[in-house]
Design a protein around this motif. Sequence first.
Motif, PDB file in Angstrom:
ATOM      1  N   LYS A  13       1.674   3.436 -24.502  1.00 59.64           N
ATOM      2  CA  LYS A  13       1.675   4.536 -22.990  1.00 59.64           C
ATOM      3  C   LYS A  13       2.771   3.664 -22.855  1.00 59.64           C
ATOM      4  O   LYS A  13       3.422   2.976 -23.699  1.00 59.64           O
ATOM      5  CB  LYS A  13       1.053   3.946 -22.421  1.00 59.64           C
ATOM      6  CG  LYS A  13      -1.183   4.143 -22.773  1.00 59.64           C
ATOM      7  CD  LYS A  13      -0.992   5.956 -22.970  1.00 59.64           C
ATOM      8  CE  LYS A  13      -2.366   6.053 -22.855  1.00 59.64           C
ATOM      9  NZ  LYS A  13      -3.171   6.587 -23.896  1.00 59.64           N
ATOM     10  N   GLU A  14       3.848   4.292 -21.989  1.00 63.26           N
ATOM     11  CA  GLU A  14       5.148   4.110 -21.695  1.00 63.26           C
ATOM     12  C   GLU A  14       5.407   2.390 -21.172  1.00 63.26           C
ATOM     13  O   GLU A  14       6.264   2.015 -21.962  1.00 63.26           O
ATOM     14  CB  GLU A  14       6.016   4.931 -21.183  1.00 63.26           C
ATOM     15  CG  GLU A  14       6.275   6.667 -21.427  1.00 63.26           C
ATOM     16  CD  GLU A  14       6.851   7.419 -20.533  1.00 63.26           C
ATOM     17  OE1 GLU A  14       7.108   7.289 -19.332  1.00 63.26           O
ATOM     18  OE2 GLU A  14       7.128   8.781 -21.526  1.00 63.26           O
ATOM     19  N   GLY A  15       4.062   2.393 -20.454  1.00 57.88           N
ATOM     20  CA  GLY A  15       4.433   0.632 -19.473  1.00 57.88           C
ATOM     21  C   GLY A  15       3.914   0.314 -20.851  1.00 57.88           C
ATOM     22  O   GLY A  15       4.957  -1.390 -21.156  1.00 57.88           O
ATOM     23  N   ASP A  16       3.545   0.079 -21.703  1.00 51.26           N
ATOM     24  CA  ASP A  16       3.066  -0.505 -22.754  1.00 51.26           C
ATOM     25  C   ASP A  16       4.450  -1.541 -23.735  1.00 51.26           C
ATOM     26  O   ASP A  16       4.900  -2.109 -23.508  1.00 51.26           O
ATOM     27  CB  ASP A  16       2.254  -0.765 -23.845  1.00 51.26           C
ATOM     28  CG  ASP A  16       0.836  -0.375 -23.267  1.00 51.26           C
ATOM     29  OD1 ASP A  16       0.129  -1.052 -23.030  1.00 51.26           O
ATOM     30  OD2 ASP A  16      -0.295   0.739 -24.323  1.00 51.26           O
ATOM     31  N   LEU A  17       4.920  -0.466 -23.559  1.00 47.80           N
ATOM     32  CA  LEU A  17       6.315  -0.524 -24.346  1.00 47.80           C
ATOM     33  C   LEU A  17       7.617  -0.908 -23.527  1.00 47.80           C
ATOM     34  O   LEU A  17       8.135  -2.051 -24.204  1.00 47.80           O
ATOM     35  CB  LEU A  17       6.529   1.192 -25.165  1.00 47.80           C
ATOM     36  CG  LEU A  17       7.976   0.705 -25.953  1.00 47.80           C
ATOM     37  CD1 LEU A  17       7.433   0.473 -27.137  1.00 47.80           C
ATOM     38  CD2 LEU A  17       8.060   2.427 -26.822  1.00 47.80           C
ATOM     39  N   ARG A  29      14.505   2.426 -18.905  1.00 42.83           N
ATOM     40  CA  ARG A  29      13.611   4.163 -19.396  1.00 42.83           C
ATOM     41  C   ARG A  29      13.041   4.270 -20.824  1.00 42.83           C
ATOM     42  O   ARG A  29      14.091   3.372 -21.678  1.00 42.83           O
ATOM     43  CB  ARG A  29      14.972   4.920 -19.252  1.00 42.83           C
ATOM     44  CG  ARG A  29      13.640   6.734 -19.685  1.00 42.83           C
ATOM     45  CD  ARG A  29      14.964   7.480 -19.395  1.00 42.83           C
ATOM     46  NE  ARG A  29      16.056   8.173 -20.484  1.00 42.83           N
ATOM     47  CZ  ARG A  29      16.447   8.802 -21.280  1.00 42.83           C
ATOM     48  NH1 ARG A  29      16.920  10.030 -20.233  1.00 42.83           N
ATOM     49  NH2 ARG A  29      17.373   8.762 -22.256  1.00 42.83           N
ATOM     50  N   VAL A  30      11.775   4.294 -20.831  1.00 39.42           N
ATOM     51  CA  VAL A  30      10.519   4.644 -21.890  1.00 39.42           C
ATOM     52  C   VAL A  30      10.563   5.947 -22.368  1.00 39.42           C
ATOM     53  O   VAL A  30      10.061   6.814 -21.030  1.00 39.42           O
ATOM     54  CB  VAL A  30       9.714   3.706 -21.695  1.00 39.42           C
ATOM     55  CG1 VAL A  30       8.762   3.586 -23.547  1.00 39.42           C
ATOM     56  CG2 VAL A  30      10.423   1.969 -22.152  1.00 39.42           C
ATOM     57  N   GLN A  31      10.408   6.254 -23.346  1.00 37.53           N
ATOM     58  CA  GLN A  31      10.567   8.055 -23.729  1.00 37.53           C
ATOM     59  C   GLN A  31       9.852   8.084 -25.121  1.00 37.53           C
ATOM     60  O   GLN A  31       9.441   7.524 -25.755  1.00 37.53           O
ATOM     61  CB  GLN A  31      11.507   9.116 -23.716  1.00 37.53           C
ATOM     62  CG  GLN A  31      12.463   9.375 -22.786  1.00 37.53           C
ATOM     63  CD  GLN A  31      13.316   9.815 -23.417  1.00 37.53           C
ATOM     64  OE1 GLN A  31      14.338   9.624 -24.039  1.00 37.53           O
ATOM     65  NE2 GLN A  31      13.770  11.023 -23.205  1.00 37.53           N
ATOM     66  N   LEU A  32       8.505   8.479 -24.754  1.00 32.40           N
ATOM     67  CA  LEU A  32       7.136   9.065 -25.939  1.00 32.40           C
ATOM     68  C   LEU A  32       7.038   9.936 -26.555  1.00 32.40           C
ATOM     69  O   LEU A  32       6.142  10.745 -25.234  1.00 32.40           O
ATOM     70  CB  LEU A  32       5.869   7.905 -25.659  1.00 32.40           C
ATOM     71  CG  LEU A  32       6.194   6.380 -25.520  1.00 32.40           C
ATOM     72  CD1 LEU A  32       4.423   5.938 -24.831  1.00 32.40           C
ATOM     73  CD2 LEU A  32       6.574   5.671 -26.975  1.00 32.40           C
ATOM     74  N   PRO A  33       8.012  10.577 -27.334  1.00 34.24           N
ATOM     75  CA  PRO A  33       7.654  12.394 -27.440  1.00 34.24           C
ATOM     76  C   PRO A  33       6.249  12.919 -27.770  1.00 34.24           C
ATOM     77  O   PRO A  33       5.573  11.537 -28.052  1.00 34.24           O
ATOM     78  CB  PRO A  33       8.751  12.577 -28.868  1.00 34.24           C
ATOM     79  CG  PRO A  33       9.871  11.577 -28.681  1.00 34.24           C
ATOM     80  CD  PRO A  33       8.958  10.197 -27.747  1.00 34.24           C
ATOM     81  N   THR A  34       5.850  13.466 -27.637  1.00 32.24           N
ATOM     82  CA  THR A  34       4.565  14.506 -27.719  1.00 32.24           C
ATOM     83  C   THR A  34       5.138  16.013 -28.828  1.00 32.24           C
ATOM     84  O   THR A  34       5.448  16.385 -28.463  1.00 32.24           O
ATOM     85  CB  THR A  34       3.842  14.567 -26.694  1.00 32.24           C
ATOM     86  OG1 THR A  34       4.264  15.789 -26.016  1.00 32.24           O
ATOM     87  CG2 THR A  34       3.172  13.613 -25.395  1.00 32.24           C
ATOM     88  N   ARG A  42       3.422  10.958 -31.098  1.00 31.94           N
ATOM     89  CA  ARG A  42       3.669  11.660 -32.641  1.00 31.94           C
ATOM     90  C   ARG A  42       4.879  10.475 -33.242  1.00 31.94           C
ATOM     91  O   ARG A  42       4.746  10.481 -34.046  1.00 31.94           O
ATOM     92  CB  ARG A  42       5.309  12.069 -32.397  1.00 31.94           C
ATOM     93  CG  ARG A  42       4.828  13.944 -31.161  1.00 31.94           C
ATOM     94  CD  ARG A  42       6.435  14.585 -31.545  1.00 31.94           C
ATOM     95  NE  ARG A  42       6.988  15.078 -32.712  1.00 31.94           N
ATOM     96  CZ  ARG A  42       8.494  15.314 -32.749  1.00 31.94           C
ATOM     97  NH1 ARG A  42       8.912  15.193 -32.273  1.00 31.94           N
ATOM     98  NH2 ARG A  42       8.907  15.509 -34.190  1.00 31.94           N
ATOM     99  N   GLY A  43       4.115   8.850 -32.044  1.00 30.63           N
ATOM    100  CA  GLY A  43       4.226   7.815 -32.986  1.00 30.63           C
ATOM    101  C   GLY A  43       5.299   7.230 -33.104  1.00 30.63           C
ATOM    102  O   GLY A  43       6.068   6.407 -34.341  1.00 30.63           O
ATOM    103  N   PHE A  44       6.402   6.900 -31.584  1.00 30.39           N
ATOM    104  CA  PHE A  44       7.500   7.093 -32.382  1.00 30.39           C
ATOM    105  C   PHE A  44       8.294   7.025 -30.842  1.00 30.39           C
ATOM    106  O   PHE A  44       7.218   7.883 -29.991  1.00 30.39           O
ATOM    107  CB  PHE A  44       8.858   7.385 -32.943  1.00 30.39           C
ATOM    108  CG  PHE A  44       8.963   8.899 -33.062  1.00 30.39           C
ATOM    109  CD1 PHE A  44      10.259   9.283 -32.344  1.00 30.39           C
ATOM    110  CD2 PHE A  44       7.867   9.737 -33.497  1.00 30.39           C
ATOM    111  CE1 PHE A  44      10.771  10.570 -31.785  1.00 30.39           C
ATOM    112  CE2 PHE A  44       9.036  11.769 -33.580  1.00 30.39           C
ATOM    113  CZ  PHE A  44       9.994  11.752 -32.377  1.00 30.39           C
TER     114      PHE A  44
END
Length: 102
Positions: A13-17, A29-34, A42-44
Amino acid sequence: MSIYVGNLSYDVKEGDLSHIFAEYGTVKRVQLPTDRETGRPRGFGFVEMSSDAEEDAAIEALDGAEWMERDLKVNKAKPREERSGGGGGGYGGNSRNNFSRR
């Protein structure tokens, strides 16, 4: 500039990263594309920090590190390439794809 983080677990999750990168400075900022169709990660992801020095420290420490049973790939993100709109479909000119009836 931002940091590319690859080979992430699909459970991240964004909070983990953000928490992991916060050890090396201020995370802006953190972005996790879906995936557009499934909505699944998507794993990145991408992380933006307050300074280049913080980003460099995080990259140095985390590239190749094991996290959530995966070896992370962490480096400076490359600028996004401009995409042209529409595309031609490849059916013009003397292409073999240019079918005609005789």
